[in-house]
Write a protein that holds these residues in place. Structure first.
Motif, PDB file in Angstrom:
ATOM      1  N   THR A 132       2.794 -16.596  -0.827  1.00 42.49           N
ATOM      2  CA  THR A 132       3.165 -15.093  -0.879  1.00 42.49           C
ATOM      3  C   THR A 132       4.389 -14.956   0.313  1.00 42.49           C
ATOM      4  O   THR A 132       4.340 -15.535   1.340  1.00 42.49           O
ATOM      5  CB  THR A 132       2.345 -14.169  -0.375  1.00 42.49           C
ATOM      6  N   VAL A 133       5.306 -13.879  -0.114  1.00 38.67           N
ATOM      7  CA  VAL A 133       6.091 -13.569   0.898  1.00 38.67           C
ATOM      8  C   VAL A 133       5.815 -12.253   1.141  1.00 38.67           C
ATOM      9  O   VAL A 133       5.674 -11.373   0.520  1.00 38.67           O
ATOM     10  CB  VAL A 133       7.701 -13.792   0.039  1.00 38.67           C
ATOM     11  N   LEU A 134       5.994 -11.818   2.555  1.00 37.64           N
ATOM     12  CA  LEU A 134       5.815 -10.582   3.089  1.00 37.64           C
ATOM     13  C   LEU A 134       6.706  -9.433   2.600  1.00 37.64           C
ATOM     14  O   LEU A 134       7.886  -9.664   2.396  1.00 37.64           O
ATOM     15  CB  LEU A 134       5.710 -10.865   4.398  1.00 37.64           C
ATOM     16  N   ALA A 135       6.180  -8.328   2.407  1.00 39.94           N
ATOM     17  CA  ALA A 135       6.990  -7.357   1.754  1.00 39.94           C
ATOM     18  C   ALA A 135       6.745  -6.006   2.524  1.00 39.94           C
ATOM     19  O   ALA A 135       5.429  -5.737   3.128  1.00 39.94           O
ATOM     20  CB  ALA A 135       6.771  -7.342   0.225  1.00 39.94           C
ATOM     21  N   GLU A 136       7.406  -5.016   2.582  1.00 36.12           N
ATOM     22  CA  GLU A 136       7.580  -3.736   3.104  1.00 36.12           C
ATOM     23  C   GLU A 136       6.277  -3.112   2.552  1.00 36.12           C
ATOM     24  O   GLU A 136       5.905  -3.279   1.481  1.00 36.12           O
ATOM     25  CB  GLU A 136       8.630  -3.113   2.760  1.00 36.12           C
ATOM     26  N   ASN A 137       5.475  -2.711   3.712  1.00 40.07           N
ATOM     27  CA  ASN A 137       4.340  -1.697   3.585  1.00 40.07           C
ATOM     28  C   ASN A 137       2.823  -2.445   3.115  1.00 40.07           C
ATOM     29  O   ASN A 137       2.107  -1.892   2.522  1.00 40.07           O
ATOM     30  CB  ASN A 137       4.169  -0.633   2.391  1.00 40.07           C
ATOM     31  N   LEU A 169      -3.459  -5.547  13.804  1.00 39.01           N
ATOM     32  CA  LEU A 169      -3.249  -5.338  12.406  1.00 39.01           C
ATOM     33  C   LEU A 169      -2.143  -4.418  12.468  1.00 39.01           C
ATOM     34  O   LEU A 169      -1.831  -3.462  13.205  1.00 39.01           O
ATOM     35  CB  LEU A 169      -4.710  -4.296  11.942  1.00 39.01           C
ATOM     36  N   ALA A 170      -0.934  -4.715  11.676  1.00 40.33           N
ATOM     37  CA  ALA A 170       0.066  -4.151  11.643  1.00 40.33           C
ATOM     38  C   ALA A 170       0.842  -3.984  10.086  1.00 40.33           C
ATOM     39  O   ALA A 170       0.334  -4.604   9.216  1.00 40.33           O
ATOM     40  CB  ALA A 170       1.304  -5.038  12.157  1.00 40.33           C
ATOM     41  N   ILE A 171       1.686  -3.139  10.068  1.00 34.64           N
ATOM     42  CA  ILE A 171       2.312  -2.654   8.815  1.00 34.64           C
ATOM     43  C   ILE A 171       3.946  -3.684   8.677  1.00 34.64           C
ATOM     44  O   ILE A 171       4.602  -3.383   9.610  1.00 34.64           O
ATOM     45  CB  ILE A 171       2.702  -1.370   8.533  1.00 34.64           C
ATOM     46  N   VAL A 172       3.940  -4.415   7.638  1.00 37.42           N
ATOM     47  CA  VAL A 172       5.282  -5.015   7.573  1.00 37.42           C
ATOM     48  C   VAL A 172       6.378  -4.098   7.028  1.00 37.42           C
ATOM     49  O   VAL A 172       6.018  -3.043   6.276  1.00 37.42           O
ATOM     50  CB  VAL A 172       5.168  -6.085   6.355  1.00 37.42           C
ATOM     51  N   THR A 173       7.522  -4.115   7.770  1.00 44.02           N
ATOM     52  CA  THR A 173       8.620  -3.167   7.235  1.00 44.02           C
ATOM     53  C   THR A 173      10.155  -4.162   7.341  1.00 44.02           C
ATOM     54  O   THR A 173       9.845  -5.317   7.394  1.00 44.02           O
ATOM     55  CB  THR A 173       9.027  -2.110   8.594  1.00 44.02           C
ATOM     56  N   LYS A 174      10.991  -3.552   6.943  1.00 44.19           N
ATOM     57  CA  LYS A 174      12.348  -4.362   6.694  1.00 44.19           C
ATOM     58  C   LYS A 174      12.533  -4.870   8.040  1.00 44.19           C
ATOM     59  O   LYS A 174      13.396  -5.774   7.947  1.00 44.19           O
ATOM     60  CB  LYS A 174      13.382  -3.350   5.923  1.00 44.19           C
ATOM     61  N   LEU A 206       3.461 -12.730  15.326  1.00 48.79           N
ATOM     62  CA  LEU A 206       3.369 -11.294  14.936  1.00 48.79           C
ATOM     63  C   LEU A 206       4.860 -10.716  15.084  1.00 48.79           C
ATOM     64  O   LEU A 206       5.264  -9.904  14.314  1.00 48.79           O
ATOM     65  CB  LEU A 206       2.645 -10.592  16.007  1.00 48.79           C
ATOM     66  N   ALA A 207       5.764 -11.364  16.035  1.00 50.74           N
ATOM     67  CA  ALA A 207       7.195 -10.793  16.389  1.00 50.74           C
ATOM     68  C   ALA A 207       7.865 -11.268  15.082  1.00 50.74           C
ATOM     69  O   ALA A 207       9.009 -10.872  14.866  1.00 50.74           O
ATOM     70  CB  ALA A 207       7.720 -11.528  17.389  1.00 50.74           C
ATOM     71  N   ALA A 208       7.442 -12.408  14.447  1.00 53.86           N
ATOM     72  CA  ALA A 208       8.368 -12.799  13.285  1.00 53.86           C
ATOM     73  C   ALA A 208       8.013 -12.306  11.789  1.00 53.86           C
ATOM     74  O   ALA A 208       8.559 -12.411  10.909  1.00 53.86           O
ATOM     75  CB  ALA A 208       7.935 -14.241  13.233  1.00 53.86           C
ATOM     76  N   VAL A 209       6.867 -11.443  11.808  1.00 53.60           N
ATOM     77  CA  VAL A 209       6.465 -10.789  10.630  1.00 53.60           C
ATOM     78  C   VAL A 209       7.607  -9.696  10.423  1.00 53.60           C
ATOM     79  O   VAL A 209       7.905  -8.980  10.784  1.00 53.60           O
ATOM     80  CB  VAL A 209       5.083 -10.053  10.890  1.00 53.60           C
ATOM     81  N   LYS A 210       7.922  -9.712   8.960  1.00 48.79           N
ATOM     82  CA  LYS A 210       8.826  -8.932   8.493  1.00 48.79           C
ATOM     83  C   LYS A 210       9.160  -9.181   7.034  1.00 48.79           C
ATOM     84  O   LYS A 210       8.680 -10.343   6.352  1.00 48.79           O
ATOM     85  CB  LYS A 210      10.238  -9.500   9.140  1.00 48.79           C
ATOM     86  N   ASP A 211       9.440  -8.277   6.353  1.00 47.95           N
ATOM     87  CA  ASP A 211       9.884  -8.210   4.877  1.00 47.95           C
ATOM     88  C   ASP A 211      10.733  -9.424   4.597  1.00 47.95           C
ATOM     89  O   ASP A 211      11.550  -9.858   5.327  1.00 47.95           O
ATOM     90  CB  ASP A 211      10.682  -6.856   4.448  1.00 47.95           C
ATOM     91  N   GLY A 212      10.456 -10.219   3.605  1.00 50.19           N
ATOM     92  CA  GLY A 212      11.064 -11.272   3.200  1.00 50.19           C
ATOM     93  C   GLY A 212      10.697 -12.848   3.795  1.00 50.19           C
ATOM     94  O   GLY A 212      11.103 -13.645   3.609  1.00 50.19           O
ATOM     95  N   VAL A 213       9.705 -12.413   4.580  1.00 52.89           N
ATOM     96  CA  VAL A 213       9.410 -14.010   5.536  1.00 52.89           C
ATOM     97  C   VAL A 213       8.002 -14.439   4.690  1.00 52.89           C
ATOM     98  O   VAL A 213       7.116 -13.788   4.462  1.00 52.89           O
ATOM     99  CB  VAL A 213       8.845 -13.578   7.215  1.00 52.89           C
ATOM    100  N   PRO A 214       8.276 -15.692   4.490  1.00 54.05           N
ATOM    101  CA  PRO A 214       7.007 -16.376   3.629  1.00 54.05           C
ATOM    102  C   PRO A 214       5.661 -16.449   4.628  1.00 54.05           C
ATOM    103  O   PRO A 214       5.925 -16.714   5.938  1.00 54.05           O
ATOM    104  CB  PRO A 214       7.255 -17.631   3.471  1.00 54.05           C
ATOM    105  N   CYS A 215       4.591 -16.025   4.321  1.00 51.43           N
ATOM    106  CA  CYS A 215       3.066 -15.976   4.963  1.00 51.43           C
ATOM    107  C   CYS A 215       3.048 -17.278   5.429  1.00 51.43           C
ATOM    108  O   CYS A 215       2.538 -17.581   6.777  1.00 51.43           O
ATOM    109  CB  CYS A 215       2.178 -15.789   3.993  1.00 51.43           C
ATOM    110  N   LYS A 222       0.772  -1.279   0.093  1.00 47.45           N
ATOM    111  CA  LYS A 222       0.201   0.098   0.153  1.00 47.45           C
ATOM    112  C   LYS A 222       0.973   1.367   0.049  1.00 47.45           C
ATOM    113  O   LYS A 222       2.042   1.354   0.416  1.00 47.45           O
ATOM    114  CB  LYS A 222      -0.928  -0.072   1.253  1.00 47.45           C
ATOM    115  N   SER A 223       0.480   2.216  -0.608  1.00 52.46           N
ATOM    116  CA  SER A 223       0.790   3.592  -0.528  1.00 52.46           C
ATOM    117  C   SER A 223       0.961   4.189   0.983  1.00 52.46           C
ATOM    118  O   SER A 223       0.161   3.802   1.826  1.00 52.46           O
ATOM    119  CB  SER A 223       0.076   4.734  -1.341  1.00 52.46           C
ATOM    120  N   ALA A 224       1.743   5.212   1.127  1.00 49.18           N
ATOM    121  CA  ALA A 224       1.949   5.816   2.329  1.00 49.18           C
ATOM    122  C   ALA A 224       0.706   6.564   2.959  1.00 49.18           C
ATOM    123  O   ALA A 224       0.152   6.491   4.145  1.00 49.18           O
ATOM    124  CB  ALA A 224       2.938   6.881   2.489  1.00 49.18           C
TER     125      ALA A 224
END
Ligand code: ZN
Ligand code: ZN
Length: 229
Positions: free
Chosen positions: A180-185, A207-212, A127-136, A3-5
Motif C-alpha cells: 500500500t502507498v500512503l494517501a492523504e487522510n 497516531l497521525a493523519i497522512v497529508t500531502k 514518522l517524519a517520512a510519513v506523507k502522501d505517496g510514500v509506500p508503507c 477517512k472522512s473529515a
C-alpha cells in the motif's frame, strides 16, 4: 483506509483523551503499585473522559513483562529500575485512539537509556517520512534499519504501524510486505519497539493523519524519556 473529515475529527478526539490520560497516569505511577491497578486507572480515566468503550484491552507491562509486546497487565508490582509500557486507546463517536508510551521508574541503566533512544530515533525518523505517496514498506524500512543498524534488529518483532478507524487495527499495515502507498487522510500509527526477553522492552507509538505535506500528529504526549521519581 482514507477517512472522512468527520471520522478524522472523532479519531482526533479519541487521541486527545489518550493524551490527557497519559498526563494523568504519570501522577499515579509509583513503586509498589501493580500493573493491573495502573491499567484500571487508565481505563477509568478514559471512561470518565467520555470514552464509549476501550479501543482494545489496555497493555500495561513493567520490568521483564515489558519485553512482551502484547503482554497483559498482571499483579506484578512496579519497582524502581523498571520500564513501564502503556498502550491504550479510547473509542469516541465510534472511532478509536491508539498510543503507547514507555516510562522509567526510579532509575535507568545505561542499556535502558541506549535502547530507549534507539526506539525514539526510529519512531521519530519513520514518522517524519510519513506523507502522501510514500509506500508503507518504506516507512517500515526506515524504522527497522535504525534498530537493525544499532544491533537490535532481532528484538524488533512486529510491524511498524497500522491504520485506525472504527477498528483499532485496520489497513494499511505498515510492514515490510505491505504494497500500500500512503494517501492523504489515512490515519496511521508508527510504533517501533525493542523487546529483550528477560530484561525489558520499549515501544513508542503515535497516531497521525497522512497529508500531502507530511502528517498532522494527533499525539502530543512527551516522547523523550520520562523518569518517574
Ligand atoms: Zn497501540
Ligand atoms: Zn497500534
Amino acid at each position: 483506509m482514507i477517512k472522512s473529515a468527520e471520522a478524522l475529527l472523532s479519531i482526533a478526539k479519541a487521541q486527545a483523551l489518550g493524551d490527557a490520560c497519559f498526563s494523568y497516569i504519570l501522577t499515579r505511577i509509583k513503586p509498589g503499585v501493580s500493573e493491573k491497578a495502573i491499567a484500571a486507572e487508565i481505563e477509568n480515566f478514559l471512561f470518565d473522559g467520555g470514552a464509549e468503550a476501550l479501543a482494545f484491552p489496555t497493555i500495561c507491562v513493567s520490568g521483564e513483562n515489558s519485553a512482551k509486546p502484547h503482554g497483559e497487565p498482571s499483579d506484578k508490582l512496579i519497582k524502581n529500575g523498571d520500564f513501564l509500557t502503556m498502550d491504550f486507546g479510547a473509542v469516541v463517536d465510534g472511532y478509536c485512539g491508539d498510543m503507547t508510551r514507555t516510562v522509567a521508574v526510579g532509575r535507568v541503566s545505561g542499556k535502558q537509556r541506549k535502547v530507549y533512544n534507539i526506539v525514539l530515533e526510529a519512531q521519530e525518523t519513520a514518522l517524519a517520512a510519513v506523507k502522501d505517496g510514500v509506500p508503507c514498506s518504506h516507512i517500515d524500512k526506515i524504522a527497522r534499519d535504525i534498530i537493525t543498524n544499532a544491533g537490535f534488529g532481532a528484538f524488533y518483532t512486529h510491524s511498524t504501524g497500522h491504520g485506525v478507524g472504527r477498528q483499532v487495527h485496520e489497513d494499511p499495515r505498515i510492514g515490510a510486505e505491505s504494497e500500500t502507498v500512503l494517501a492523504e487522510n489515512m490515519p496511521v500509527t508508527v510504533e517501533p519497539g525493542i523487546y529483550i526477553p528477560g530484561e525489558f522492552g520499549v515501544r513508542i507509538e503515535d497516531l497521525a493523519i497522512v497529508t500531502k505535506f507530511g502528517i498532522i500528529n494527533l499525539t502530543h504526549s512527551e516522547k523523550r524519556m520520562i523518569v518517574i521519581n
